[in-house]
Every structure is written in structure tokens, then in C-alpha cells.
Design an enzyme around this catalytic site. Structure first.
Site, PDB file in Angstrom:
ATOM      1  N   GLY A 182       0.839  -1.194   0.000  1.00 42.41           N
ATOM      2  CA  GLY A 182       0.000   0.000   0.000  1.00 42.41           C
ATOM      3  C   GLY A 182       0.870   1.238   0.000  1.00 42.41           C
ATOM      4  CE1 TYR A 202       1.258   1.150   5.581  1.00 42.02           C
ATOM      5  CE2 TYR A 202      -0.659  -0.263   5.292  1.00 42.02           C
ATOM      6  CZ  TYR A 202      -0.055   0.824   5.893  1.00 42.02           C
ATOM      7  OH  TYR A 202      -0.753   1.575   6.805  1.00 42.02           O
ATOM      8  CG  ASP A 240     -16.403  -9.314 -20.512  1.00 40.16           C
ATOM      9  OD1 ASP A 240     -15.569 -10.212 -20.718  1.00 40.16           O
ATOM     10  OD2 ASP A 240     -16.089  -8.147 -20.219  1.00 40.16           O
TER      11      ASP A 240
END
Ligand code: XMP
Length: 515
Positions: A56, A84, A230
Site C-alpha cells: 500500500g 506495507y 463477457d
């Protein structure tokens, strides 16, 4: 989705979080990404067998940075902290994190230590190229942890607590620049957490069809088929679950490529016996577009006209309860992110506003899948290559590739030129190598010479790009012979065109489409 062994990734905002998920799924383990501030009850309900803490952009030293809720460490699950995530573990468990003078970004050489199970089987573990991107670093590791690796500049580049099965890496194993990053992730999944692979496309397809049967029951579903991968895969899955209770609507907006309708819809009707209604609304669309040149206006007109037509057609079917949509997992993650829904209008928002307007419940068979997984599901369902590998085609269709006013005449010029591009890319085997390739009709005429005559005709631009996800793109370096053939054929075969130019801009700063 039922999969026995599952991993939950807590997302602390890294640009690489989706990559972690993909690596884990490629290893055959189902995983989901949840924002770091998700309600812990939802995490418990998901019942993961291991946790990953993503990287992060924040610093654990900042008061308002996202925190790791201690409840997750109390669950007793194996944990992998990345970047992080490592700093959070050090911070939460009594170690020490300090700010570095400079941000470290790029490749580094890493040496694994103390027979860390994460590096088992990696030959170069004592000199591994890894990808770093961090400001802070761990200065003291918590009690119970051992140092598991270092680099020239970082003493604690990896750490682990063998007893509690908690491991952490300062670098990013999910990024392709890290050598054997996949092996590191798989070692965590299989050697540390002892998981068994159970996520495959075959199991996804079977489970998905069962889940859809339960969700929809005897109700009717309406779904807009666009011809893209899709909506096609969503339609086939729903069809397998509920058969004729699925009503597909294909709206011909008059802005399609040559042969578009037959290539996909014809195939689906023939091979899957799909219930499809093709609505020819081209006059309605072209009428509303008459005289419009502004790109945003074109898009808006097409968006709301689509909703009007679709809504009208759906209402004509008795007793529809659900709206089917091909929403993908990245869209779901984005709308649930702790940073809030993205302000960027994404492609699936073509039909934004539709569910609210129609007052229907949503059914989204692909909401757990990444794009490459949709393609694998398509293979599993027996769809042919020409559907699986179709280039993306924008909802507003050719209207945003006819620069300036959209007229029937200009659309037909573009259609024929575009067909040449498609044919030549396919014949030369470049179609699958590029992300997208198409023709654009420019709003200007130039002088040429044909035989003894002077001509004054249209210009076609070729836009052919390489990309991984359409967020960035670069123009494809096609062989000059291929470009020459495309150009010659367009000028010879397309009436009204006497010049072809090549777009050599990258995205950013240019976009893939011209409007
Ligand atoms: P840009 O032009 O933004 O395009 O670089 C990125 C990708 O998105 C496609 N695109 C769209 N797809 N509706 C869609 O379904 C749209 O309005 C739309 N606009 C762009 C474009 O073809 C490229 O693949």
C-alpha cells in the site's frame, strides 16, 4: 463460489493487489480481495484458510494510515505480509518501522536466509532479483520472528515466525520482475499454509451453473448481448443454468462492424440454441446522431438510446425478474475499495443506470472472474477461438471511429476499411498478438492521383496497439510489409479513400480510441 481452500487478501491500496490475487488463483487456490477495513464478520463468513496483507502507498508511521485490525492475527491463520503488509506486521506485533531517507524503487538483489520455507526449491535464493517499492522499512523484527532475508540496503527484507506461520516480504513477489515470485507465493500457499489446489475453470463453470440455478430459480432473466466475450460467456452460463428462461436482447444500433451480428449471435443461436431477439434500432440511433460531432454527446446519445431500446424490449417479455450482466471481478473490487468507487467511467458502465431504471434484481455470473479467467471459462464452455479472442469493441461502436458527423455513407466507408484491417491481422497471425486493431475515418479530405485523374478523398488512420489491460498501450510494431498490404488494399478496395496514415502514439497521453 464453493472452493475448499480459500485465501483472503486484505487490500491496503497497492496497485499490485489484483496481481497477488491472480497469482494465487493461477496456483489453483480461490481467493478474494477485501478492503482492509472490511467488517471482520464478513471475513469470518468467507472462512479463509490463509491471509495475505497487500502492499500500500501509506506509511504505518502516519496517524491516519490504514491499520491492521488485530482480530485478523487472532484468527490463528497463516499470514503473508507484502511490503506495507510486512511493515504492518512488524508494527502490530512489537517490532519497529522507520522511514528511509529515500524511497527504494526498482530491482534489488535479495539473499534468503535461515532456510526460509518461502524460498524452498529456488536455485538462486542467495542472489535473487526482486522488485522493491517502499519508503519505510523494518528496523527491528517482533519477538518470535527470525530474519529470513536481506538486501544490500535492508537488513530485514524478509522475516518469519515459523510457529505461528506468519511470514513477510519487503519486496513484491507478485510482480513479474521478481525472479521466481510465483514459486515464493506457491511455497506460502502449499508449504507454509498446507493448502490444496481446488480452483479450476471446470469447477468454476460447474459451481457457477449450480449457483445460478439456485439464485434465479424459475424466474426469467433478460440480458443484453453485445457480441463481446463477457456478455457472451455470461449468456452461455445462464443458458446452461436456466435454458429458455434466459432472454437475450441484441440491439443493432447501426454502428456495428461488418458481419458483427452473424459472427457471434448467429453462432450462439446455432450452437447453443440461445433465446436471442435481435432488435434493429439503427434508424433510431442514427436519427439521434444526425448532425452531432461532439464525442461526449455521441456517447451520451448512444448510452441513453440503448437504455430506452433495451428497456422497451425487456418490458415486452412477460414476468422478467432479473437483469443479467457481465460485470467482472476488477469492477467489483473497484466499487468496494476502501478508497471509494473510482471516478473513472469504465467500459461496463455503458449500461450504467439500467438496473435502477428497470427495477430488476441483478445476476452477474462473472463477478468473481478476471478477464483472462473469462477467456478460460469460454474455452471450458466450448466457445470457438474467433469469439474468445475477439478484440474489444466499444459500446458506442463505430460512431467514435467516424470522427465528426456519423452518416450512413461514412459508416460504410469505415466498415469496409476496417474489414481489411481485421482480415489482414488475422491472415498474418498478428490478430492475437495485438490488443486491438482498427480503422478510423478522419474528418478531412486530401488530394491524390488515380491513373490520370486527380482525386480529393477521405483519409483512414490505422490504430493498432499492444496492451495488457487497456490502461496503458503502445502502438504495435507491425512488419512494414503488413502495413503496406493493409494500406494498398484499403486504397484499392475502399471507394472514397485515397490515403492511409498510421497512428504511432502511446497511451497515455493518447487514448486507444480517437474519441
Ligand atoms: P481508451 O480509448 O479509453 O479505451 O484508451 C480503452 C479501452 O476501452 C474501450 N472503450 C470502450 N469500451 N465502451 C466500451 O465498452 C466505451 O464507451 C469505450 N470507450 C473505449 C476501447 O476500445 C479500449 O479497448
Amino acid at each position: 463460489m464453493q472452493a475448499s481452500d480459500k485465501v483472503l487478501i486484505l487490500d491496503f491500496g497497492s496497485q499490485f493487489t489484483q496481481l497477488i490475487a491472480r497469482r494465487i488463483r493461477e496456483a489453483g487456490i480461490y481467493c478474494e480481495i477485501h478492503p482492509c477495513n472490511v467488517d471482520p464478520e464478513r471475513v469470518k463468513a468467507f472462512n479463509p484458510q490463509a491471509l495475505v496483507l497487500s502492499g500500500g502507498p501509506s506509511s504505518v508511521l502516519d496517524a491516519d494510515s490504514p491499520k491492521l485490525n488485530p482480530v485478523y492475527l487472532e484468527m490463528g491463520l497463516p499470514v503473508l505480509g507484502i511490503c506495507y503488509g510486512m511493515q504492518l506486521l512488524a508494527h502490530n506485533l512489537g517490532g519497529n518501522v522507520v522511514a528511509s531517507a529515500d524511497r527504494e524503487y526498482g530491482r534489488a538483489q535479495f539473499t534468503a536466509m535461515n532456510d526460509c520455507p518461502l524460498f524452498e526449491g529456488i536455485e538462486e535464493a542467495d542472489d535473487l532479483t526482486v522488485w522493491m517499492s517502499h519508503g519505510d522499512r523494518v528496523q527491528a523484527i517482533p519477538e518470535g520472528f527470525e530474519v529470513m532475508g536481506r538486501t544490500d540496503s535492508i537488513e530485514f527484507a524478509a522475516m518469519g515466525d515459523r510457529e505461528r506461520h506468519i511470514y513477510a516480504l519487503q519486496f513484491h513477489p507478485e510482480v513479474a520482475h521478481t525472479t521466481d515470485g510465483n514459486v515464493i507465493i506457491q511455497n506460502f500457499l502449499f508449504k507454509v499454509a498446507g493448502l490444496k489446489p481446488s480452483w479450476s475453470m471446470a469447477s468454476f463453470v460447474d459451481n457457477c451453473i449450480e449457483d445460478l440455478k439456485k439464485q434465479v430459480g424459475d424466474a426469467k432473466v433478460v440480458l443484453g448481448l453485445s457480441g463481446g466475450i463477457d456478455s457472451t460467456v455470461a449468456a452461455v452460463l445462464l443458458h446452461k443454468a436456466i435454458g429458455k428462461n434466459l432472454h437475450c436482447i441484441f440491439v443493432d444500433n447501426g454502428l456495428l462492424r461488418l458481419g458483427e451480428r452473424d459472427e457471434v449471435i448467429g453462432f450462439l443461436e446455432e450452437h447453443f440454441d440461445l433465446n436471442v431477439k435481435c432488435v434493429d434500432a439503427s434508424e433510431e440511433f442514427l436519427g439521434k446522431l444526425a448532425g452531432v460531432t461532439d464525442p461526449e454527446k455521441k456517447r451520451k446519445i448512444i448510452g441513453y438510446t440503448f437504455i430506452e431500446v433495451f428497456d422497451r424490449e425487456a418490458k415486452a417479455i412477460d414476468g422478467v425478474k432479473f437483469l443479467g450482466q457481465g460485470t467482472l471481478y476488477p469492477d467489483v473490487i473497484e466499487s468496494e475499495s476502501f478508497k471509494g468507487p473510482s471516478a473513472v467511467i469504465k467500459s461496463h458502465h455503458n449500461v450504467g443506470g439500467l438496473p435502477e431504471k428497470m427495477n430488476l434484481k441483478l445476476v452477474e455470473p462473472l463477478r468473481e472472474l478476471f478477464k483472462d479467467e473469462v477467456r478460460r471459462a469460454a474455452y471450458e464452455l466450448g466457445l470457438p477461438e474467433h469469439i474468445i479472442w475477439r478484440h474489444p469493441f466499444p459500446g458506442p461502436g463505430l460512431s467514435i471511429r467516424v470522427i465528426g458527423e456519423v452518416t450512413e455513407e461514412r459508416l460504410s466507408i469505415l466498415r469496409v476499411a476496417d474489414k481489411v484491417v481485421q482480415n489482414e491481422l488475422m491472415a498474418s497471425d498478428w490478430y492475437r498478438k495485438v490488443w486491438q486493431g482498427f480503422a478510423v475515418l478522419l474528418p478531412l479530405k486530401t488530394v491524390g492521383v488515380m491513373g490520370d485523374d486527380r482525386t480529393y478523398e477521405n483519409v483512414i488512420a490505422l490504430r493498432i496497439v499492444d496492451s495488457l489491460d487497456a490502461m496503458t498501450a503502445d502502438w504495435s510494431r507491425l512488419p512494414s510489409e503488413l502495413l503496406a498490404r493493409i494500406s494498398n488494399r484499403i486504397i484499392n478496395e475502399v471507394k472514397g479513400v485515397n490515403r492511409v496514415v498510421l497512428d504511432i502514439s502511446s497511451k497515455p497521453p493518447s487514448t486507444i480510441e480517437w474519441e
